[in-house]
Design an enzyme around this catalytic site. Structure first.
Site, short mmCIF file in Angstrom:
data_model
loop_
_atom_site.label_atom_id
_atom_site.label_comp_id
_atom_site.label_asym_id
_atom_site.label_seq_id
_atom_site.Cartn_x
_atom_site.Cartn_y
_atom_site.Cartn_z
N HIS A 1 -10.02 30.86 -22.06
CA HIS A 1 -8.67 30.37 -21.80
C HIS A 1 -7.79 30.51 -23.05
O HIS A 1 -6.71 31.11 -23.01
CB HIS A 1 -8.72 28.91 -21.35
CG HIS A 1 -7.39 28.30 -21.05
ND1 HIS A 1 -6.93 28.13 -19.77
CD2 HIS A 1 -6.41 27.82 -21.86
CE1 HIS A 1 -5.73 27.59 -19.80
NE2 HIS A 1 -5.39 27.39 -21.07
N GLU A 2 -8.26 29.95 -24.15
CA GLU A 2 -7.47 30.00 -25.37
C GLU A 2 -7.35 31.43 -25.90
O GLU A 2 -6.32 31.81 -26.47
CB GLU A 2 -8.06 29.08 -26.44
CG GLU A 2 -8.15 27.62 -26.04
CD GLU A 2 -6.83 27.04 -25.53
OE1 GLU A 2 -5.77 27.52 -25.96
OE2 GLU A 2 -6.87 26.13 -24.69
N HIS B 1 -4.45 33.07 -24.27
CA HIS B 1 -3.20 32.75 -24.97
C HIS B 1 -3.05 33.61 -26.22
O HIS B 1 -1.97 34.11 -26.53
CB HIS B 1 -3.19 31.28 -25.39
CG HIS B 1 -2.86 30.32 -24.30
ND1 HIS B 1 -1.76 30.46 -23.49
CD2 HIS B 1 -3.48 29.17 -23.90
CE1 HIS B 1 -1.71 29.45 -22.64
NE2 HIS B 1 -2.73 28.66 -22.86
N HIS C 1 -1.80 37.02 -25.64
CA HIS C 1 -0.36 36.98 -25.39
C HIS C 1 0.39 37.04 -26.73
O HIS C 1 1.43 37.68 -26.84
CB HIS C 1 -0.02 35.69 -24.64
CG HIS C 1 1.22 35.77 -23.82
ND1 HIS C 1 1.64 34.73 -23.03
CD2 HIS C 1 2.14 36.75 -23.66
CE1 HIS C 1 2.75 35.07 -22.41
NE2 HIS C 1 3.09 36.29 -22.78
#
Length: 718
Positions: free
Chosen positions: A497-498, A501, A504
């Protein structure tokens, strides 16, 4: 004067100099506590000086001499001093704080908030921005640009609109009385948000459960016992030490047969900051809700949610409530069924049939049921999830999808020995980014997991693409003297999940830092992160890194099959839990009148439509709900479910084309990950996907079939 005093006198604050480190990364080893205040004050002075130059420029305001100049005024050595020190300071407050740093934050916060208000409420700066905005708005109607103004790119148009709207939303159109009131509200709100976070960290770190009787360890797996023994040893204590940090708390609640101790841990966690003492957050939460409501109403909105949602994909509260209640309609019946299954399991476990399942029994019963149904639990998987191997797997996934590679560079300074720093290289071998990974809990670190930046991405005035320095901070299981760090599947998902990010941030490729990377609307920012979670249960991904830490044997196919079959275990209860948080968030930030209700009973009522179990009178989520009180998600927690609809829909395209399909991945990079906030998020999403998302892919992934017709939400939001 001794040598040390002489050296100190000649020493220059490292924030003022070129860092002279690999890729100009932060020289954490050189920074002292006293450097922060000096750098902040000088940074404020420099920014004030630059703004004075802009507002006193006799030339007609244009995009280049006003908008671009504000955003890209990096100054000497191509950095913004105030931004440079702010990034380091705020990140250290979350990842590596201490009492002295907390005290400094309390001192600096009102100064920094006042400065931010001075900028956003500067009438001359706003008038220049307004002039440029109106020139281009008029040109849209007439098709003619006045002399001295040039055609703008789509990104530049977006930046102009964002800058203008930012001033308006910060009070630029208010009269002087309104501006002064706004200053008071924002300064108080900033201080209270900081106090909320500091209180939560202090209370969470203050609790310890020390066990000295080995019999009280019954049910706990060796990994939990070894970690607890190691924690006690680090504190100079005999026995086994358990804390409220996730790698300690979660296994205890899942495996311990000591129901009284499970209750003690549960109540400690769920009553954090609920007491009327110096670390209590009840009054702070109530005041924050009222401050934000008053800010919104001062700016012409009925509620804070209305103010926030104007710049969100959801657009208004009706769409948020529709999403939340559509999910309740779709998942609630299944969630009630799942709850009954847990209660039946409890009846098989308890010796007293009259004793009902309590909240501190839920994880325990869930583990038992998962073991019974799928012959699977987290401890069976840990040996295959050695952290070093997981890192290789996650990095390898990025290589397979996007062609990027990671190389640890020990010459890059870090702020704690736990932190690893990597250089990231693009498919063609060119430098892409710096990536920091901070894996384990410790005393001065907030709980949870997050991605942040020490440097954003932008293109400077000489055309150089300044690449980002991104960081992921987590609280994963620590290694012990006996074993390396062995993760649960849930922790692998957290890492993915992290890492989503961080991609991105790392792939950011825009001209202006204000629009780069994760600087997107908040109900779009979770798409890249939740998208990556999909890989955690994909067989072909697990086969790349899931090897037994002792034998080197790959995870057996039969065990992978059990993971896949159990993917939707308790999925409906999990969904309703997230929906309940969204309802609570919206209940606070749709307040139209002064909020005086006691927090705890208000909370129980606010999320009741998504609650399927009796609630305890003394527990409270609000006072530790950092996302909506101090983390920027106020009136935005629904974003997680909103983005889940997007990620399920996006991943369905990968499932169709191949989960490692590079063409699909390149499209995701080009249209989503690299674009930041340069265009409307739905425009970007449709360009990638070819259509708007629907809830259908999420329901299919979760094997949920609608049993009711979605309700009209007009009656639900009154």
């Amino acid at each position: 004067m001794n040598e040390n005093m002489a050296a100190d006198k000649e020493r220059v604050n490292p924030f003022f100099l070129p860092y002279n480190t690999p890729h100009e990364t932060v020289p954490f080893n050189l920074i002292r506590l006293e450097d922060y205040e000096e750098a902040f004050m000088e940074g404020i002075r420099r920014e004030d000086e630059e703004i004075d130059k802009i507002v006193n420029d006799p030339a007609e305001p244009t995009f280049d001499n006003t908008i671009a100049r504000v955003d890209n005024s990096k100054g000497e050595h191509y950095y913004d001093l105030l931004g440079r020190v702010s990034e380091v300071f705020s990140n250290m407050l979350s990842a590596e704080t201490c009492d002295e740093l907390d005290d400094l934050a309390q001192k600096l916060d009102p100064i920094l908030t006042k400065h931010a208000n001075d900028v956003s409420l500067n009438p001359k700066l706003f008038e220049r921005t307004k002039h440029v905005y109106e020139v281009y708005e008029e040109a849209k109607k007439t098709g003619v640009l006045p002399e001295g103004h040039r055609e703008l790119t789509a990104e530049e148009h977006h930046l102009l609109e964002d800058e203008y709207e930012g001033y308006v939303r910060s009070g630029a159109l208010l009269d002087e009385t309104g501006k002064e009131r706004l200053r008071q509200l924002t300064e108080e709100g900033s201080m209270l948000s900081l106090q909320f976070s500091q209180n939560l960290l202090k209370e969470k770190k203050a609790f310890q459960l020390l066990i000295t009787d080995p019999a009280q360890l019954d049910g706990l797996p060796p990994t939990a016992r070894e970690a607890a023994a190691h924690a006690a040893s680090e504190e100079g204590k005999q026995g086994w030490l358990f804390t409220l940090d996730s790698p300690s708390y979660s296994p205890f609640m899942t495996y311990s047969t000591q129901r009284d101790l499970r209750k003690k841990m549960y109540m400690a966690y769920n009553t954090l900051c609920t007491h009327h003492n110096k670390t209590g957050n009840l009054d702070i939460c109530q005041r924050l809700v009222n401050l934000r409501r008053e800010v919104a109403q001062l700016l012409g909105y009925e509620t804070y949610a209305q103010y926030v949602l104007k710049h969100r994909m959801a657009t208004d509260t009706e769409h948020v409530y529709k999403l939340l209640y559509d999910l309740i309609d779709a998942y609630k019946e299944k969630a009630i069924e799942e709850r009954h299954e847990l209660e039946e399991m409890w009846q098989r476990e308890t010796t007293d049939p009259a004793d009902t399942m309590q909240p501190w029994d839920v994880s325990f019963c869930s583990h038992k049921l998962q073991l019974e149904r799928y012959n699977l639990d987290a401890e069976m998987l840990r040996p295959y999830f050695q952290l070093d191997r997981v890192i290789e797997g996650v990095f390898g996934l990025a290589t397979r999808l996007y062609g990027i590679t990671f190389k640890e560079n020990k010459d890059i300074p870090v702020y704690h020995p736990d932190v690893k720093a990597y250089e990231v290289f693009d498919r063609d071998g060119s430098y892409l980014a710096v990536f920091y990974a901070d894996f384990h809990p410790r005393k001065g670190k907030q709980g949870g997991a997050w991605m942040t930046e020490f440097q954003g991405q932008w293109v400077d005035e000489k055309g150089r693409n300044i690449r980002p320095h991104v960081s992921v901070v987590m609280n994963l299981t620590k290694p012990t003297p006996e074993k390396p760090a062995l993760l649960t599947l849930g922790e692998v998902e957290t890492f993915l999940h992290e890492f989503g990010h961080s991609l991105h941030g790392m792939f950011a490729n825009t001209h202006y830092e204000a629009l780069s990377g994760t600087n997107v609307w908040w109900d779009f920012v979770e798409l890249p992160s939740q998208f990556m979670e999909n890989y955690s249960v994909e067989r072909d991904f697990l086969r790349t890194f899931a090897f037994h830490y002792q034998t080197g044997e790959p995870m057996p196919d039969e065990l992978i099959n059990r993971i896949i079959r159990s993917r939707n275990f308790m999925v409906a209860m999990g969904c309703l839990r997230q929906v309940s948080f969204g309802l609570l968030d919206m209940a606070y930030y749709t307040q139209r009148e002064e909020f005086n209700a006691p927090i705890i009973p208000f909370e129980k009522q606010a999320w009741s439509d998504a609650i399927i179990a009796p609630q305890l009178p003394d527990t409270c989520m609000t006072v530790q709900f950092s996302h909506i009180m101090s983390g920027g998600y106020a009136a935005g927690y629904y974003s997680y479910k909103w983005a889940e609809v997007l990620d399920a829909d996006a991943f369905s395209l990968f499932k169709r084309n191949g989960i490692f399909d590079q063409a699909t991945a390149q499209s995701f990079r080009d249209n989503i990950l690299s674009k930041g906030g340069t265009e409307h998020p739905m425009t970007l999403y449709k360009r990638f996907r070819g259509q708007e998302p629907t809830i259908d892919a999420l329901l299919e992934r979760n094997n949920i079939k609608r049993t009711t017709i979605p309700h009209d939400q007009q009656t639900r939001t009154s």
